[in-house]
Design a protein around this motif. Structure first.
Motif, short mmCIF file in Angstrom:
data_model
loop_
_atom_site.label_atom_id
_atom_site.label_comp_id
_atom_site.label_asym_id
_atom_site.label_seq_id
_atom_site.Cartn_x
_atom_site.Cartn_y
_atom_site.Cartn_z
N ALA A 29 0.65 -1.06 0.05
CA ALA A 29 0.32 -0.01 -0.03
C ALA A 29 0.76 0.96 -0.53
O ALA A 29 0.64 2.28 -0.79
N ALA A 30 1.89 1.72 1.12
CA ALA A 30 2.27 2.21 1.04
C ALA A 30 3.36 2.43 -0.41
O ALA A 30 4.01 3.61 -1.42
N ARG B 128 0.53 4.12 -2.78
CA ARG B 128 0.14 5.09 -2.72
C ARG B 128 1.68 6.50 -3.01
O ARG B 128 1.49 7.90 -3.61
N THR C 53 2.19 9.25 -5.49
CA THR C 53 1.74 10.42 -5.61
C THR C 53 3.43 11.19 -6.68
O THR C 53 3.55 12.44 -6.84
N LEU D 272 -6.40 4.04 -4.54
CA LEU D 272 -5.81 4.75 -3.28
C LEU D 272 -7.06 4.70 -2.13
O LEU D 272 -6.87 4.64 -0.91
N GLU D 273 -8.02 4.77 -2.42
CA GLU D 273 -8.44 4.31 -1.30
C GLU D 273 -9.17 3.08 -1.25
O GLU D 273 -8.94 2.80 -0.12
N VAL E 203 -6.26 0.58 -1.19
CA VAL E 203 -4.97 0.51 0.02
C VAL E 203 -4.86 0.85 1.24
O VAL E 203 -4.09 0.93 1.75
N SER E 204 -5.96 2.32 1.54
CA SER E 204 -5.94 3.06 2.18
C SER E 204 -6.84 2.34 3.13
O SER E 204 -6.62 2.69 5.19
N ASP E 205 -8.15 2.08 3.33
CA ASP E 205 -8.17 0.83 3.71
C ASP E 205 -8.75 -0.40 4.08
O ASP E 205 -8.50 -1.06 3.30
N SER F 265 -10.87 -3.28 3.19
CA SER F 265 -10.89 -3.07 2.06
C SER F 265 -10.60 -4.06 1.99
O SER F 265 -10.27 -5.28 2.09
N THR G 205 -7.97 -5.25 -0.03
CA THR G 205 -6.73 -5.71 1.19
C THR G 205 -6.83 -7.67 1.57
O THR G 205 -6.27 -7.63 1.70
#
Length: 401
Positions: A124-125, A128, A132, A292-293, A295-297, A300, A303
């Motif tokens: 996930a990092a 992201r 970016t 993004l949504e 991997v940020s949860d 999810s 994930t």
């Protein structure tokens, strides 16, 4: 260790002086003097040898001294060549990787829940960070160029015709035809009033309404009968004609210039420049936002599925010898290719790094790493010299009196 070796030389020097001064009074001191004399010679010789490796003894630029500072670059090249020939060998790398059993160990690690969580967090990092760094306009430009090259560039007619020809030949379109006929029958059954009204509207004004009703009933009955016949008979003329039309269309899409040109015209109308740019922009925005949504949860679905896939893959690696052997072979082949292709560049890092070192600093580092053993050489030389001096003196005294 330097102090110890030098102190031993000093002790022998004192012994030599005392023994030399008193040997006339005490003849046995001649043997002591010979031993001390030999020890001093051995100590001085080995001190010179050890010192000459790293610097000029006593600052005197004697030939073949300060070997390491002078030969630093050659030493780096030789070290790099040694590593290349003896370590960066395809056989050596393959043997090491085969014995390491990387796939099985990685599988056992990945199969643990905490490991899968760690992989998910790091992945996930990474995603992201990649989003970016990536420039949206640049990515959209890449997607647009790929769409133009692989979707808009090639003519649509021939590939669509080949796919359609195969579908029609294997009869996959029959279900669609059945569905359309069934829907048509359902529409006719539910729209008696519509059919009769249309007939009446199309009838001349001078025809009596009673006749319009009779004609409307007749048209509806014939239409319903026709639809039922098409629905029930798989070899109906309409079906056969439709099959022939579709197969001819598939052939024309592949070989008829006029049909191919029409397909290209339709493609151009559907996907002109503004629509392509809008499509690529929306596609990238959708993919980016969704990823993004997700991997940020941590909860999810993506994930959870990713963690489950990691654990499943790890379990298979750990328990399936055939899969593990295949992965190990891929790793071994990849490493062997890298060594075979880039071994000189990898070994060159050693020689280039050594070449950038300061000569004196390099000499000092090496001396510090092996200095203890080097000082033992001086000590051993002192002891061996003492024993050799004593032995030589004793033999000479015995032979020549």
């Amino acid at each position: 260790m330097k102090v110890l070796a030098t102190a031993l030389l000093g002790v022998l020097a004192v012994i030599f002086v005392v023994a030399f001064a008193l040997q006339e009074r005490y003849p046995w001191l001649a043997y002591v003097r010979a031993a001390a004399e030999g020890g001093m010679v051995g100590a001085l010789a080995d001190w010179f040898a050890v010192t000459a490796l790293f610097k000029h003894p006593m600052g005197l630029k004697i030939p073949h001294t300060a070997i390491i500072p002078r030969k630093k670059d050659q030493i780096g090249e030789s070290l790099g060549q040694f590593v290349e020939e003896n370590f960066l060998s395809e056989a050596v790398v393959r043997a090491k990787l085969d014995s390491a059993r990387i796939a099985e160990k990685a599988g056992s690690w990945l199969a643990r829940p905490e490991s899968a969580d760690r992989v998910a967090v790091e992945g996930a990092a990474l995603i992201r960070g990649a989003f970016t760094v990536l420039n949206d306009e640049a990515v959209q430009g890449v997607i647009e160029s790929m769409v133009r090259k692989h979707v808009l560039g090639p003519p649509w007619g021939p590939p669509v015709g080949r796919i359609a020809e195969r579908l029609f030949r294997e009869g996959h379109h029959h279900r669609l035809v059945d569905l359309l006929v069934d829907r048509a029958a359902d529409w006719v059954d539910a729209n008696y009033a519509v059919v009769t009204r249309v007939v009446a509207q199309r009838s001349p004004t001078w025809v009596p309404r009673l006749v319009d009703g009779v004609v409307g009933d007749r048209v509806y009955a014939e239409l319903s009968k026709f639809i039922r016949a098409v629905q029930d008979d798989q070899q109906h003329d309409v079906r056969i004609a439709l099959d022939k039309y579709l197969k001819d269309l598939a052939q024309d899409l592949q070989y008829s210039p006029e049909t191919i040109a029409k397909a290209e015209e339709i493609k151009g109308q559907l996907l002109d420049d503004p629509r392509v740019r809008d499509l690529t922009a929306r596609t990238w925005a959708t993919i980016k936002g969704a990823l993004l949504e997700a991997v940020s949860d941590p909860q999810s679905e993506l994930t959870h599925n990713f963690k489950a896939a990691v654990r499943d893959f790890g379990g298979r690696l750990a328990s399936d010898p055939e899969l593990a052997a295949k992965v190990n072979r891929w790793i071994s082949d990849g490493a062997a290719y890298a060594v075979r292709t880039y071994r000189s560049e990898i070994a060159g890092v050693i020689s280039e790094t050594v070449g950038r070192w300061d000569a004196e600093e390099t000499s000092r580092k090496i001396e510090l790493q092996v200095g203890k053993d080097l000082q033992f050489i001086r000590i051993n030389g002192t002891v061996v010299g003492s024993l050799a001096g004593l032995a030589i003196f004793s033999v000479a005294h015995a032979v020549f009196g």
